[in-house]
Motif scaffolding. Sequence first.
Motif: not given
Length: 225
Positions: A63-68, A159-166, A172-173, A203-208
Amino acid sequence: MAHVFDPDTVHECALACIGKPKPAMFDAFAEAMESRYPERLDLDQPWIFSNAGGAMIQMKLYYASLSEYIMIWGTPIGSEGHSGRHAVGFWDTVIDGEMWYYGEGQFEKRVYQPADRVYVGANQARAMNFTDGVWAVEYARGPLPLSVPFGVADELVSTLDFSTAAQTLTVYASLVGHHWRQPDPNGGPASTLRRMLGTALATVGPALTSVVRPPEPDDRIPSDR
């Protein structure tokens, strides 16, 4: 600001994990939370790495929101690092293994074992060591977007692990979108605009996430023959 979750209730649900093997303990937590907070969690997000504060773990956000947020995190081999100093408070319940903490001016380590609870408040920080491995349920409350740079900084500059950052950002989105489609914590319906934005993010978050996610781990040794 009204909050969805009560830290004591999350702790009680985490205790349902104690003594169970992995991954059954993670399922036990999800089931306990679903019974207390129906339809609030998104159980479909993947496990992803995190190197925040130099501690290498993996985490599953429920779970994630802007405050939890709520997640399970851990490592089977141990790590250590800096908790970060946030505008957010963190409640952790150890469900397997052991972790050691200390703060400025503390000269003996604090040892936490299964069923123990840890709290690191806003503008505080701890040094962390996870010995041979630990797993914990974490609930955080506060202005989470302010902590996002801490969450991805090591992946971007160390680490330059851009996949994990993305993945951290897309997951989160996705979860914020899931939250925005649900009723307010006080039970009132979400506004039409919030539901529309939530649907778009969910919809977009899981696709990305599927686009930036690396291949599954493969331990086979390649051969040129």
